[in-house]
Design a protein around this motif. Sequence first.
Motif: not given
Length: 164
Positions: A96-102, A107-114, A155-162
């Motif tokens: 999972l990347p450290g951040s997402v550009d959304l 982006s904050r929700t992703y960062a907190r979850t990660l 988080a993977a879905r949000t970041a577009g990661v498989t």
Amino acid sequence: MTSGCIEIAKGCLLAALFACGPAVIAHADDPERPDIVACVRAVDGLDAAFRDKMQSHCLVLAGNFCEAPTSGPMLDCLTDVTADMTEFVAQALPRLPGSVDLSPFRSRTYARTLSRLQEGRDHAAHCAAQYARTFDRAICQNVAVFADLTDVFDAARTAGVTLP
């Protein structure tokens, strides 16, 4: 595909999961153990409301699988399922990347979850503080780790990661 066809397809998936649940989530390496990660992965592509409901069914199916007389001692089965989920989360986190550009909110929700997933939670200590019986603690840990598992998929879905 029309919305009616989508609803019919969802209904068929739900019926198949209920009818064949234990066979569908049998672990590839050990058919006596459920593969909850495969079950969650199978429903991950659905729309949010339906995905959340189906993920819950994955947890219920795994519990039912462990209750079956052929699965061996239920506590051992639950412990194995929890270990499988824990192992998957640990393997998935580095992808999972450290951040997402959304949007700022996403982006904050992703960062907190990660951040929460990377910090890890001591589920064993939390559950031991709440429950005296070993079986109750095992159920508590299973549900807590399941929440981590679904968070990793989100988080993977949000970041577009498989995921693996």
